[in-house]
Design a protein around this motif. Structure first.
Motif, PDB file in Angstrom:
ATOM      1  N   TYR A  28       8.156   1.692  39.690  1.00 55.89           N
ATOM      2  CA  TYR A  28       6.993   0.859  39.363  1.00 55.89           C
ATOM      3  C   TYR A  28       5.834   1.736  38.885  1.00 55.89           C
ATOM      4  CZ  TYR A  28       3.378  -2.708  39.760  1.00 55.89           C
ATOM      5  OH  TYR A  28       2.365  -3.594  39.474  1.00 55.89           O
ATOM      6  N   ALA A  29       5.629   2.867  39.556  1.00 52.07           N
ATOM      7  CA  ALA A  29       4.551   3.776  39.166  1.00 52.07           C
ATOM      8  C   ALA A  29       4.785   4.329  37.765  1.00 52.07           C
ATOM      9  CB  ALA A  29       4.438   4.912  40.177  1.00 52.07           C
ATOM     10  N   TYR A  30       6.026   4.760  37.479  1.00 55.62           N
ATOM     11  CA  TYR A  30       6.327   5.325  36.164  1.00 55.62           C
ATOM     12  C   TYR A  30       6.170   4.275  35.067  1.00 55.62           C
ATOM     13  CZ  TYR A  30       8.484   9.034  38.991  1.00 55.62           C
ATOM     14  OH  TYR A  30       8.715  10.034  39.901  1.00 55.62           O
ATOM     15  N   GLU A  31       6.491   3.040  35.403  1.00 52.69           N
ATOM     16  CA  GLU A  31       6.441   1.966  34.417  1.00 52.69           C
ATOM     17  C   GLU A  31       5.010   1.547  34.100  1.00 52.69           C
ATOM     18  OE1 GLU A  31       7.481  -0.918  31.723  1.00 52.69           O
ATOM     19  OE2 GLU A  31       8.810   0.563  32.646  1.00 52.69           O
ATOM     20  N   ASN A  89       0.559  13.792  30.440  1.00 49.75           N
ATOM     21  CA  ASN A  89      -0.470  12.884  30.946  1.00 49.75           C
ATOM     22  C   ASN A  89      -0.340  12.793  32.460  1.00 49.75           C
ATOM     23  OD1 ASN A  89      -2.613  11.152  30.971  1.00 49.75           O
ATOM     24  ND2 ASN A  89      -1.554   9.426  30.012  1.00 49.75           N
ATOM     25  N   ASN A  90      -1.406  12.384  33.106  1.00 50.43           N
ATOM     26  CA  ASN A  90      -1.359  12.175  34.553  1.00 50.43           C
ATOM     27  C   ASN A  90      -2.275  11.020  34.938  1.00 50.43           C
ATOM     28  OD1 ASN A  90      -3.090  14.879  33.960  1.00 50.43           O
ATOM     29  ND2 ASN A  90      -4.178  13.572  35.410  1.00 50.43           N
ATOM     30  N   GLU A  91      -1.869  10.278  35.950  1.00 48.63           N
ATOM     31  CA  GLU A  91      -2.630   9.137  36.444  1.00 48.63           C
ATOM     32  C   GLU A  91      -2.447   9.043  37.957  1.00 48.63           C
ATOM     33  OE1 GLU A  91      -4.768   7.407  35.062  1.00 48.63           O
ATOM     34  OE2 GLU A  91      -4.431   7.531  32.900  1.00 48.63           O
ATOM     35  N   TYR A  92      -3.098   8.035  38.555  1.00 50.80           N
ATOM     36  CA  TYR A  92      -2.991   7.831  39.996  1.00 50.80           C
ATOM     37  C   TYR A  92      -2.386   6.463  40.287  1.00 50.80           C
ATOM     38  CZ  TYR A  92      -5.843  11.964  40.742  1.00 50.80           C
ATOM     39  OH  TYR A  92      -6.306  13.251  40.758  1.00 50.80           O
ATOM     40  N   CYS A 178      -2.999   1.828  38.806  1.00 50.23           N
ATOM     41  CA  CYS A 178      -2.254   0.637  39.216  1.00 50.23           C
ATOM     42  C   CYS A 178      -1.951   0.713  40.709  1.00 50.23           C
ATOM     43  CB  CYS A 178      -0.968   0.465  38.402  1.00 50.23           C
ATOM     44  SG  CYS A 178       0.322   1.663  38.786  1.00 50.23           S
ATOM     45  N   THR A 179      -1.775  -0.443  41.311  1.00 46.85           N
ATOM     46  CA  THR A 179      -1.491  -0.559  42.744  1.00 46.85           C
ATOM     47  C   THR A 179      -0.177  -1.306  42.925  1.00 46.85           C
ATOM     48  OG1 THR A 179      -3.855  -0.619  43.264  1.00 46.85           O
ATOM     49  CG2 THR A 179      -2.351  -1.438  44.949  1.00 46.85           C
ATOM     50  N   TYR A 180       0.627  -0.837  43.846  1.00 43.39           N
ATOM     51  CA  TYR A 180       1.906  -1.500  44.106  1.00 43.39           C
ATOM     52  C   TYR A 180       1.640  -2.926  44.576  1.00 43.39           C
ATOM     53  CZ  TYR A 180       6.818  -1.845  45.438  1.00 43.39           C
ATOM     54  OH  TYR A 180       8.149  -2.214  45.519  1.00 43.39           O
ATOM     55  N   PRO A 181       2.320  -3.910  43.980  1.00 52.45           N
ATOM     56  CA  PRO A 181       1.974  -5.320  44.242  1.00 52.45           C
ATOM     57  C   PRO A 181       2.235  -5.794  45.672  1.00 52.45           C
ATOM     58  CG  PRO A 181       3.957  -5.160  42.887  1.00 52.45           C
ATOM     59  CD  PRO A 181       3.390  -3.780  42.973  1.00 52.45           C
ATOM     60  N   GLN A 182       3.120  -5.142  46.402  1.00 52.02           N
ATOM     61  CA  GLN A 182       3.387  -5.560  47.782  1.00 52.02           C
ATOM     62  C   GLN A 182       2.342  -4.918  48.699  1.00 52.02           C
ATOM     63  OE1 GLN A 182       7.466  -4.837  48.844  1.00 52.02           O
ATOM     64  NE2 GLN A 182       8.281  -6.058  47.153  1.00 52.02           N
ATOM     65  N   ILE A 183       1.277  -5.670  48.946  1.00 49.61           N
ATOM     66  CA  ILE A 183       0.139  -5.174  49.719  1.00 49.61           C
ATOM     67  C   ILE A 183       0.215  -5.691  51.155  1.00 49.61           C
ATOM     68  CG2 ILE A 183      -2.380  -5.262  49.932  1.00 49.61           C
ATOM     69  CD1 ILE A 183      -2.547  -5.468  46.916  1.00 49.61           C
ATOM     70  N   LYS A 184       0.003  -4.795  52.107  1.00 47.35           N
ATOM     71  CA  LYS A 184      -0.055  -5.174  53.517  1.00 47.35           C
ATOM     72  C   LYS A 184      -1.491  -5.034  54.004  1.00 47.35           C
ATOM     73  CE  LYS A 184       4.676  -3.747  54.667  1.00 47.35           C
ATOM     74  NZ  LYS A 184       5.507  -2.871  55.548  1.00 47.35           N
TER      75      LYS A 184
END
Length: 428
Positions: A28-31, A89-92, A178-184
């Motif tokens: 998901y992060a790479y995408e 390139n780099n991102e968070y 971007c943030t992973y959509p499954q948030i707790k």
């Protein structure tokens, strides 16, 4: 940094128990962290920068406008016409989760290396963890970062994840692309009702603010999003403005410029205005009302400073009497105008305040070669005169705000006619 408090010791232990990234999370992060491109040469050869597959371009304009799909990996790509062959390139990437009653924000440094005709090489490393307790207390667990370089992303990726000093929290304020959509979320945050809309702030800033002050959550719900961002960004004491904010909410007044509005509320409090009254709290023209009170406050500050200066200047009273005491009591008149010598530092202060000029602030009472006189009509000050004791000539004669009055010439003539009286006092 070694843990000292109970919370720090607990976080150090809990940090070791956080799960590693799954392959699904990495994918998901790479995408979503990067755009995906196809490299096209001048001859029309297209290379997928993800898998390295090459094929011949068929519709140059359509591919440029709409992109293309790699026939090998099926990736949707943006076509890029360039002679460059190597791209980095780099991102968070961030994950919002919970751990043993703490809200945890995990930030990952994602890097990609792409070269024409080679598969893309991705790497992902966790660099920061932000821990927030249910009471809004925060701690940072992170790798070392160069704090003094010109580049923002200078991480020491080989360093250990350790507890970092709160004094450097600003260095770890990361905004993930971007943030992973499954948030707790903690139960308290679920109760608030917000899940993914952070109103322009980072998830960490949003949740830390909400947990530390329950009033924060009311602002976006009531449509005060600008005030919400201002409160989070500047860390203001919301309780100092809460009474006025409630009046704004009740009257459906949106605070569009919170930095000016907060200054305005402070001024209202200073001048003891009713901040529970919509007449003051919800101005139709905020800038005009703010500027009016600022001007009023500046006048007040100048008067306060002048009074402080007067207290200091009173120490020069004895010196002034020694220098100009021989002229005290000297006055003359033409029937309309009366001119007299200023006989104390206090009179200089009163003259400067009344006439709005610098006869006091510039310490004219300390000028040995000048004599200061005041011209008045029936007790009302008209102009202030400076006379040179060396040349016995008028240096200047100024009215209010350093402007000449209609009596200017008459005052000068009156002083010149009575120069002899001043000379007599000087030689006595």
């Amino acid at each position: 940094m070694k843990p000292h408090t109970n919370i720090q010791k607990e976080i150090v232990q809990l940090a070791q128990k956080l799960p590693k990234l799954t392959e699904r999370q990495k994918a998901y992060a790479y995408e979503h962290c990067f755009k995906h491109y196809a490299h096209r040469t001048k001859g029309g050869m297209i290379t997928c920068m993800e898998c390295g597959h090459r094929w011949k371009s068929e519709h140059r304009l359509a591919e440029k406008l709409c992109g293309c799909t790699c026939p090998h990996c099926g990736r949707k790509l943006e076509v890029m016409d360039t002679r460059q062959r190597v791209f980095t390139n780099n991102e968070y990437f961030s994950i919002v989760t919970t751990c043993n009653g703490y809200q945890v924000f995990r930030f990952f440094y994602v890097k990609v290396f792409k070269k024409v005709m080679q598969p893309a090489k991705y790497s992902i490393t966790e660099v920061v963890q932000r821990w927030i307790s249910s009471k809004g207390e925060t701690e940072t667990f992170a790798r070392l970062r160069c704090m003094f370089g010109l580049y923002y992303d200078m991480w020491s990726l080989n360093s250990n994840m350790e507890l970092r000093s709160q004094k450097r929290l600003h260095a770890y304020n990361i905004y993930g692309v971007c943030t992973y959509p499954q948030i707790k979320l903690l139960p308290k945050l679920k109760y608030i009702g917000f899940r993914s809309d952070f109103y322009g702030s980072s998830p960490y800033d949003y949740y830390a603010a909400v947990l530390s002050d329950c009033r924060i959550e009311t602002l976006p719900k009531a449509g005060q999003t600008c005030m919400f961002r201002h409160a989070i960004t500047n860390g203001i004491r919301l309780k100092d403005y809460w009474a006025a904010i409630k009046i704004c909410i009740r009257n459906r007044y949106e605070i569009k410029e919170p930095h000016i509005w907060c200054d305005y509320i402070k001024l209202l409090k200073h001048f003891k205005k009713d901040i529970h009254n919509a007449k003051y709290v919800c101005p139709a023209n905020l800038h005009a009302e703010h500027d009016r009170l600022v001007q009023k406050r500046n006048v007040e500050l100048r008067e306060e400073q002048m009074k402080k200066d007067l207290q200091k200047a009173l120490t020069d009273e004895k010196k002034y009497k020694e220098q100009k005491g021989r002229f005290f009591g000297l006055s003359f008149s033409d029937g309309t105008l009366k001119v007299k010598v200023l006989e104390s530092v206090t009179e200089f202060f009163e003259e400067g305040m009344a006439m709005h000029h610098c006869v006091f602030s510039n310490q004219y009472y300390l000028k040995e070669d000048s004599l200061i006189l005041s011209a008045s009509i029936e007790g009302k000050r008209i102009e202030t005169i400076e006379l040179s004791l060396d040349t016995m000539q008028i240096v200047q004669s100024r009215g209010a705000c350093n402007m000449n009055t209609s009596y200017h010439r008459q005052i000068i003539e009156l002083v010149n006619k009575n120069i002899q009286l001043i000379e007599q006092r000087l030689t006595a």
